[in-house]
Enzyme design. Structure first.
Site, PDB file in Angstrom:
ATOM      1  N   GLY A  38       0.075 -11.756  47.490  1.00 29.07           N
ATOM      2  CA  GLY A  38      -0.685 -11.178  48.757  1.00 29.07           C
ATOM      3  C   GLY A  38      -0.368  -9.950  49.460  1.00 29.07           C
ATOM      4  CB  ILE A 182      -1.482  -0.378  62.956  1.00 27.69           C
ATOM      5  CG1 ILE A 182      -1.923  -0.406  61.516  1.00 27.69           C
ATOM      6  CG2 ILE A 182      -0.470  -1.526  63.204  1.00 27.69           C
ATOM      7  CD1 ILE A 182      -0.731  -0.498  60.471  1.00 27.69           C
ATOM      8  CG  HIS A 439     -36.726  -8.649  67.504  1.00 22.02           C
ATOM      9  ND1 HIS A 439     -35.837  -7.740  67.914  1.00 22.02           N
ATOM     10  CD2 HIS A 439     -37.321  -9.539  68.297  1.00 22.02           C
ATOM     11  CE1 HIS A 439     -36.210  -8.041  69.229  1.00 22.02           C
ATOM     12  NE2 HIS A 439     -36.894  -9.025  69.565  1.00 22.02           N
TER      13      HIS A 439
HETATM   14  C1  FAD Z   1      -0.775  -4.553  60.456  1.00 24.28           C
HETATM   15  C2  FAD Z   1      -1.687  -4.161  59.425  1.00 24.28           C
HETATM   16  C3  FAD Z   1      -3.086  -4.498  59.354  1.00 24.28           C
HETATM   17  C4  FAD Z   1      -3.887  -4.243  58.357  1.00 24.28           C
HETATM   18  N1  FAD Z   1      -4.989  -4.605  58.601  1.00 24.28           N
HETATM   19  C5  FAD Z   1      -5.918  -4.264  57.415  1.00 24.28           C
HETATM   20  C6  FAD Z   1      -7.275  -4.421  57.700  1.00 24.28           C
HETATM   21  O1  FAD Z   1      -7.665  -5.055  58.378  1.00 24.28           O
HETATM   22  N2  FAD Z   1      -8.000  -4.077  56.533  1.00 24.28           N
HETATM   23  C7  FAD Z   1      -7.564  -3.606  55.425  1.00 24.28           C
HETATM   24  O2  FAD Z   1      -8.381  -3.085  54.623  1.00 24.28           O
HETATM   25  N3  FAD Z   1      -6.254  -3.106  55.505  1.00 24.28           N
HETATM   26  C8  FAD Z   1      -5.595  -3.598  56.514  1.00 24.28           C
HETATM   27  N4  FAD Z   1      -4.401  -3.187  56.375  1.00 24.28           N
HETATM   28  C9  FAD Z   1      -3.680  -2.286  55.182  1.00 24.28           C
HETATM   29  C10 FAD Z   1      -3.637  -3.284  53.994  1.00 24.28           C
HETATM   30  O3  FAD Z   1      -2.718  -4.458  54.296  1.00 24.28           O
HETATM   31  C11 FAD Z   1      -3.239  -2.445  52.764  1.00 24.28           C
HETATM   32  O4  FAD Z   1      -3.986  -1.234  52.470  1.00 24.28           O
HETATM   33  C12 FAD Z   1      -2.850  -3.261  51.282  1.00 24.28           C
HETATM   34  O5  FAD Z   1      -1.982  -4.457  51.624  1.00 24.28           O
HETATM   35  C13 FAD Z   1      -2.430  -2.393  50.337  1.00 24.28           C
HETATM   36  O6  FAD Z   1      -2.366  -3.215  49.350  1.00 24.28           O
HETATM   37  P1  FAD Z   1      -1.270  -3.006  48.016  1.00 24.28           P
HETATM   38  O7  FAD Z   1      -1.477  -3.903  47.210  1.00 24.28           O
HETATM   39  O8  FAD Z   1      -1.451  -1.606  47.622  1.00 24.28           O
HETATM   40  O9  FAD Z   1       0.248  -3.214  48.667  1.00 24.28           O
HETATM   41  P2  FAD Z   1       0.782  -4.290  49.385  1.00 24.28           P
HETATM   42  O10 FAD Z   1      -0.165  -5.183  50.014  1.00 24.28           O
HETATM   43  O11 FAD Z   1       1.833  -3.835  50.307  1.00 24.28           O
HETATM   44  O12 FAD Z   1       1.563  -5.110  48.226  1.00 24.28           O
HETATM   45  C14 FAD Z   1       2.640  -4.281  47.341  1.00 24.28           C
HETATM   46  C15 FAD Z   1       3.439  -5.662  46.927  1.00 24.28           C
HETATM   47  O13 FAD Z   1       4.420  -5.165  45.812  1.00 24.28           O
HETATM   48  C16 FAD Z   1       5.577  -5.797  45.890  1.00 24.28           C
HETATM   49  N5  FAD Z   1       6.599  -5.029  45.482  1.00 24.28           N
HETATM   50  C17 FAD Z   1       7.005  -3.891  45.782  1.00 24.28           C
HETATM   51  N6  FAD Z   1       7.930  -3.276  45.193  1.00 24.28           N
HETATM   52  C18 FAD Z   1       8.257  -4.081  44.184  1.00 24.28           C
HETATM   53  C19 FAD Z   1       9.222  -4.347  43.088  1.00 24.28           C
HETATM   54  N7  FAD Z   1       9.917  -3.341  42.740  1.00 24.28           N
HETATM   55  N8  FAD Z   1       9.131  -5.449  42.414  1.00 24.28           N
HETATM   56  C20 FAD Z   1       8.235  -6.349  42.584  1.00 24.28           C
HETATM   57  N9  FAD Z   1       7.460  -6.478  43.594  1.00 24.28           N
HETATM   58  C21 FAD Z   1       7.366  -5.371  44.525  1.00 24.28           C
HETATM   59  C22 FAD Z   1       5.693  -5.947  47.624  1.00 24.28           C
HETATM   60  O14 FAD Z   1       6.557  -7.020  47.874  1.00 24.28           O
HETATM   61  C23 FAD Z   1       4.356  -6.286  47.887  1.00 24.28           C
HETATM   62  O15 FAD Z   1       4.130  -7.825  47.945  1.00 24.28           O
HETATM   63  C24 FAD Z   1      -3.281  -3.452  57.248  1.00 24.28           C
HETATM   64  C25 FAD Z   1      -2.016  -3.092  57.213  1.00 24.28           C
HETATM   65  C26 FAD Z   1      -1.059  -3.566  58.440  1.00 24.28           C
HETATM   66  C27 FAD Z   1       0.235  -3.212  58.098  1.00 24.28           C
END
Ligand code: FAD
Length: 461
Positions: A38, A182, A439
């Site tokens: 997640g 944020i 409405h």
């Molecule tokens: C406080 C906050 C609130 C937010 N609210 C919203 C919102 O309301 N709506 C919205 O659209 N977005 C929101 N976001 C942004 C959203 O969380 C991110 O855009 C989204 O999580 C990006 O997804 P991702 O899969 O690219 O990365 P991530 O969710 O960061 O997932 C990356 C995963 O990769 C894993 N990983 C990294 N390197 C390695 C490795 N070498 N080996 C194995 N695993 C690894 C990490 O552990 C992590 O679980 C928010 C962010 C924050 C910080």
């Protein structure tokens, strides 16, 4: 080569959606995750913040219940219970994703991945090391908060968004450095809990990426609630760390003492430990992995998706990029289209924008007109007692095509999708304005803004 073994590193929104779609397309998928399934979204971002916002919004609603004809005595937040509920929500949503991965026969490997070469990944698992080979690899490792070098992040008064979600007590005072999305969402969480908040933003307005009217309106709303806001101001140094707080010095000479300080000045790509040097990928100046519209990196069989490629740092963009990447890897022609991405800010009231702002349209030399409708003229908003805000459509002058939309007001994050759909399918204000809307609903505000742009306003002058 069988061409259907896919390795995905990172099980955040980008990685887990890519894994499910790849499995649906018949691939053998290994999804590697070093922490919880997640990623940031489910564990440290979207879901926990929205869960806490649901509590503090309920608190605000109960506080103004008298205006709705209801007497309520003894209103008191129970912060421990709020945090427990937040943890339960996160845990339920994480379990849901784990179930989906299992149901789609995705192999989840728990451990830290690093690249040996284009097709081979080494995973350090609790049991030892495992090598996984694939035909395609997909980087979905996300982002991390930007830390300011002159701040001691080991001090208990200093918070990142992640630590702010683990507090055990409501801070009496909070200095928020960075009034972007944020920062404003955390102000909406802690404000109703009684925390005395100061916000510091180096740009000339809060939410600097948004339409100017929206930034200004949100600033006025936050100030009316007692939040102290400094714009055009930088945090210069921490003058003093105390046992139970700190004193910060701003570059305008002000000194602010607070029990906690939340730093939310941006996020940067997370690629630590991946051994990218073994792959020769192109990165931009900020370290984001460079990709084309098919989410392909400079190496043909390596894709990158989500926050690690920069641009929109949003979970729904990560979902879509994940789908585009695996479809291309597995032979389905697919391209990402960023023209109609909704951007929602879950403050109170909410903000939601999509497409071009007035300024951006003018910068591009497009002749535009505006259709704006204020919620104070909406019967439904009046009934809800939520009349702050407006819907604004940015419309191409000649064709009437909708190019952008900005909403500040009740349920903006739900209302924005009608405008996103219009932009995606090049609809005009005539097509929105002539579609009968029920409405009384808040959606009528989008129709009324379209009618205004058509020059046929009904419920406003
Ligand atoms: C406080 C906050 C609130 C937010 N609210 C919203 C919102 O309301 N709506 C919205 O659209 N977005 C929101 N976001 C942004 C959203 O969380 C991110 O855009 C989204 O999580 C990006 O997804 P991702 O899969 O690219 O990365 P991530 O969710 O960061 O997932 C990356 C995963 O990769 C894993 N990983 C990294 N390197 C390695 C490795 N070498 N080996 C194995 N695993 C690894 C990490 O552990 C992590 O679980 C928010 C962010 C924050 C910080």
């Amino acid at each position: 080569m069988s061409d259907n073994k896919v390795i995905i590193v990172g099980a955040g929104p980008a990685g887990y959606v890519a894994a499910i779609r790849a499995a649906q397309l018949g691939a053998e998928v290994s999804l590697i995750e070093e922490a919880q399934v997640g990623g940031t979204c489910l564990n440290r971002g979207c879901i926990p913040t929205k869960s806490l916002l649901a509590s503090t919004e309920a608190l605000s609603l109960i506080r103004r219940a008298k205006r709705l004809g209801i007497e309520v005595d003894g209103i008191k937040p129970d912060f421990t219970c709020m945090m427990e509920r937040k943890n339960e929500v996160v845990s339920r949503v994480v379990k849901g994703v784990e179930y989906l991965l299992k149901a789609n026969k995705v192999k989840l490997v728990k451990g830290k991945a690093s690249f040996l070469d284009l097709h081979k990944v080494e995973v350090k698992t609790p049991e030892g090391k495992e090598k996984i080979e694939g035909d395609f690899t997909i980087m979905a490792t996300g982002s991390k908060p930007v830390l300011l070098p002159f701040i001691d992040f080991n001090h208990p008064a200093v918070l990142t968004s992640e630590r702010a979600l683990e507090l055990t007590q409501i801070p009496q005072s909070l200095l928020i450095v960075g009034a972007g999305v944020i920062g404003c969402e955390f102000a909406s969480i802690f404000g109703p809990l009684g925390t005395q908040i100061t916000m510091v933003e180096m740009m000339d307005r809060i939410l600097p990426q948004e339409d100017k009217r929206i930034s200004l309106m949100m600033k006025q709303i936050l100030q009316k609630r007692g939040i102290n806001i400094f714009t055009d101001t930088r945090l210069e140094e921490i003058a003093d760390y105390q046992k139970d707080g700190l004193t910060a010095r701003l570059d305008n000479g002000e000194k602010i003492s607070a029990e906690k300080m939340l730093i939310c000045v941006g996020r940067s790509p997370y690629t630590e430990g991946l051994s990218l040097e073994n792959l020769d990928l192109r990165l931009d100046q900020k370290g984001n992995i460079t990709v084309n519209e098919r989410m392909q990196t400079s190496e043909q069989r390596v894709y990158a998706i989500g926050d690690v490629v920069g641009g929109y740092l949003l979970a729904h963009v990560a979902f879509e990029e994940g789908i585009v990447a695996v479809e291309n890897a597995l032979g389905v022609d697919s391209k990402i289209d960023y023209t109609s991405i909704p951007n929602c800010i879950f403050t109170s009231p909410q903000i939601a924008t999509v497409g071009l702002t007035l300024d951006k349209a003018r910068e591009r030399g497009i002749e535009v007109k505006i259709g704006r409708f204020r919620f104070s003229a909406s019967g439904k908003a009046q009934a809800l007692d939520e009349t702050d805000g407006f819907v604004q459509l940015v419309v191409e002058e000649e064709s009437g095509e909708v190019l952008g939309g900005q909403i500040i007001g009740p349920h903006a994050a739900d209302l924005v999708h009608e405008i996103a759909l219009a932009i995606r399918w090049e609809l005009t204000v005539d097509e929105i304005g002539s579609t009968v809307h029920a409405h009384p609903t808040l959606s009528e505000a989008v129709m009324e803004a379209a009618k205004k742009a058509q020059g046929k306003p009904i419920h406003m002058t």
